[in-house]
Design an enzyme around this catalytic site. Structure first.
Site, PDB file in Angstrom:
ATOM      1  N   CYS A 108      33.553  43.174  36.018  1.00 10.98           N
ATOM      2  CA  CYS A 108      34.971  43.160  35.607  1.00 10.98           C
ATOM      3  C   CYS A 108      35.121  43.191  34.089  1.00 10.98           C
ATOM      4  O   CYS A 108      36.225  43.391  33.579  1.00 10.98           O
ATOM      5  CB  CYS A 108      35.674  41.941  36.179  1.00 10.98           C
ATOM      6  SG  CYS A 108      35.618  41.910  37.957  1.00 10.98           S
ATOM      7  N   HIS A 242      41.392  39.196  31.499  1.00 10.00           N
ATOM      8  CA  HIS A 242      41.076  39.765  32.814  1.00 10.00           C
ATOM      9  C   HIS A 242      41.977  39.111  33.862  1.00 10.00           C
ATOM     10  O   HIS A 242      42.088  37.880  33.920  1.00 10.00           O
ATOM     11  CB  HIS A 242      39.600  39.535  33.133  1.00 10.00           C
ATOM     12  CG  HIS A 242      39.227  39.947  34.526  1.00 10.00           C
ATOM     13  ND1 HIS A 242      39.700  41.118  35.098  1.00 10.00           N
ATOM     14  CD2 HIS A 242      38.452  39.352  35.470  1.00 10.00           C
ATOM     15  CE1 HIS A 242      39.215  41.222  36.326  1.00 10.00           C
ATOM     16  NE2 HIS A 242      38.463  40.163  36.578  1.00 10.00           N
ATOM     17  N   ASN A 272      43.335  41.461  41.494  1.00 11.39           N
ATOM     18  CA  ASN A 272      42.205  41.651  40.579  1.00 11.39           C
ATOM     19  C   ASN A 272      41.655  43.069  40.762  1.00 11.39           C
ATOM     20  O   ASN A 272      41.037  43.373  41.779  1.00 11.39           O
ATOM     21  CB  ASN A 272      41.143  40.591  40.895  1.00 11.39           C
ATOM     22  CG  ASN A 272      39.903  40.722  40.033  1.00 11.39           C
ATOM     23  OD1 ASN A 272      39.726  41.700  39.316  1.00 11.39           O
ATOM     24  ND2 ASN A 272      39.032  39.726  40.111  1.00 11.39           N
TER      25      ASN A 272
END
Ligand code: ACO
Length: 322
Positions: A108, A242, A272
Site C-alpha cells: 500500500c 493512506h 482501502n
C-alpha cells in the site's frame, strides 16, 4: 521533482455495507464505527488494466504533455491476473508511450515508493517526465467468506505525472520483515522436483497488529520528516495519509495535535484501495481546488511487509482546463 498531472479511475459498481451484511455476518454499524468505510467500488464488468489506462490518460492530459514525452512508466501494483508481463508493459502501448517500464510492489506504500524512485531517476538519469501509475484490486486477494478482511478493501487506480522542478523536499522509506501480520499467497505451477508444498491463501491479516504497526510507523515517519526539515506539525497544511482505517488516521492526527480539516479523507466512499488510495485522494483534492498553490503537504503510507513511505512536498497548481 514536482507533480504536473493527476488522474484517477474507479469501478462503476458501488457496494454498500448493507449489501455486505446481506451475505456476511456483519453490519453497517460495525464497519462504519471500526473503519469509517460506508461504501467501496469493486471491479465487476471492467478490468484493472482499463482503470489503470483511464487514470494514466487523465494524468497525461492534465500535464499538457503528449504520451511520447513520457521517459519512464513506473506502475505500482501488488497483484493482478498477469504475473508477467508487468501491468506497466500491458498499458504502455495503449497509452501511446514507448519508454521503459516496470512494476513496483511496495504494497500500500507503493505509490510513494514509486515517487521516490522517480525522484532518483530524474536526478540521476537526465530524464524529464515520469508517469507513476498505482492500480490495485485488493478485493480480489480476500476470502469473501471472511468478514474481518473483505469489508475493508476497494479497487481503484491513480496516476501522477512528475517532472523536474521544485516540489518534493524529502522522502522517508522504511522496511521490516513482518510476513505473519499480513500476506496473500498464490500457488505456483508444480515441477516434478519441488518437495515443499505451497498453497494459495487469500489475504491473512492480524488486524490489531497491523493497526499498531501502522500508527507507530506513520508517526515515526512523520515526526522524522518534520524534525529533519526543521518543521513542526503546524507547518504542514494538509496530511494525506493512506486510507486504510479512519481510526488509524485519527490516532496519527491526535498525536500531531492538528485539526481535522488538515486530514482530508475519502475512505468513506472507496475503502482501502491499497497503493492507489493516496493518489486518488491527491487527484480528487487537486481537481476540486482543495490543494492550493504553495501548500505544504505530508504524504504518509504503509503496507504489507511491513513497509512505509512518506514525503513532504510543496504543491503547484495544475490547470485541468487543457
Ligand atoms: N463485522 C462484524 N464483526 C466483525 C467483523 C465484521 N466485519 N470483523 C471482525 N469482527 C469481530 C471479530 O470477530 C471480533 O469478534 P469477537 O470479539 O467476538 O472475537 C470483534 O469483531 C473484534 O475484532 P477485532 O479484530 O479485534 O476488531 P478491531 O477493533 O481490531 O477492528 C480492524 C478490526 C478494522 C480490521 C482493525 O484491526 C484494523 O483496521 N486494522 C488495520 C487493518 C488495515 O489497515 N489493513 C490494511 C493495512 S495495509 C494495506 O493497506 C494493505
Amino acid at each position: 521533482m514536482k507533480i504536473i498531472g493527476t488522474g484517477s479511475a474507479l469501478p462503476e459498481h458501488i457496494v454498500t455495507n448493507e449489501m455486505l451484511a446481506g451475505f456476511l455476518d456483519t453490519s453497517d454499524n460495525w464497519i462504519t464505527t471500526r473503519t469509517g468505510i460506508r461504501t467501496r467500488r469493486l471491479l465487476s464488468t471492467e478490468t484493472l488494466r482499463e482503470l489503470a489506462l483511464e487514470a494514466a490518460r487523465k494524468a497525461i492530459t492534465s500535464s499538457g504533455l503528449r504520451p511520447e514525452d513520457i521517459d519512464y512508466l513506473i506502475c505500482s501494483n501488488v497483484a493482478n491476473s498477469y504475473v508477467s508481463p508487468s501491468l506497466g508493459s500491458i498499458i504502455l502501448g495503449q497509452l501511446g508511450c514507448s519508454c521503459p517500464t516496470f512494476d513496483m510492489n511496495g504494497a500500500c506504500a507503493g505509490l510513494v515508493y514509486s515517487l521516490d524512485v522517480a525522484d532518483a531517476f530524474l536526478k540521476a538519469k537526465n530524464m524529464k517526465n515520469i508517469l507513476v501509475v498505482a492500480a490495485e484490486q485488493p478485493s480480489r486477494f480476500c476470502n469473501w467468506h471472511d468478514r474481518a478482511t473483505s469489508v475493508l478493501f476497494g479497487d481503484g487506480a491513480a496516476a501522477l505525472v512528475v517532472t523536474q522542478g521544485e516540489g518534493f523536499k524529502d522522502f522517508r522509506l522504511t522496511g521490516n520483515t513482518h510476513t505473519e501480520v499480513m500476506y496473500y499467497k498464490r500457488e505456483m505451477q508444480r515441477t516434478p522436483y519441488d518437495r515443499v508444498e505451497e498453497k494459495t491463501e487469500p489475504l491473512v491479516m492480524n488486524g490489531r497488529e497491523v493497526f499498531r504497526l501502522a500508527v507507530e510507523s506513520c508517526i515515526d515517519d512523520v515526526d522524522t520528516l518534520l524534525e529533519r526539515n526543521g518543521m513542526t506539525g503546524d507547518d504542514i497544511d494538509l496530511y494525506l495519509l493512506h486510507q486504510a482505517n479512519m481510526r488509524i488516521i485519527e490516532c496519527i492526527r491526535e498525536h500531531l495535535a492538528q485539526p481535522k480539516e488538515k486530514f482530508p479523507t475519502n475512505i468513506q466512499k472507496y475503502g482501502n484501495t491499497s497503493s492507489a488510495s493516496v493518489g486518488i485522494l491527491i487527484d480528487e483534492l487537486s481537481r476540486a481546488g482543495e490543494l492550493k498553490e504553495g501548500q505544504t503537504v505530508m504524504l504518509s503510507t504503509f503496507g504489507g511487509g511491513f513497509v512505509t513511505a512518506a514525503a513532504i512536498l510543496e504543491w503547484s497548481d495544475i490547470n485541468y482546463a487543457k
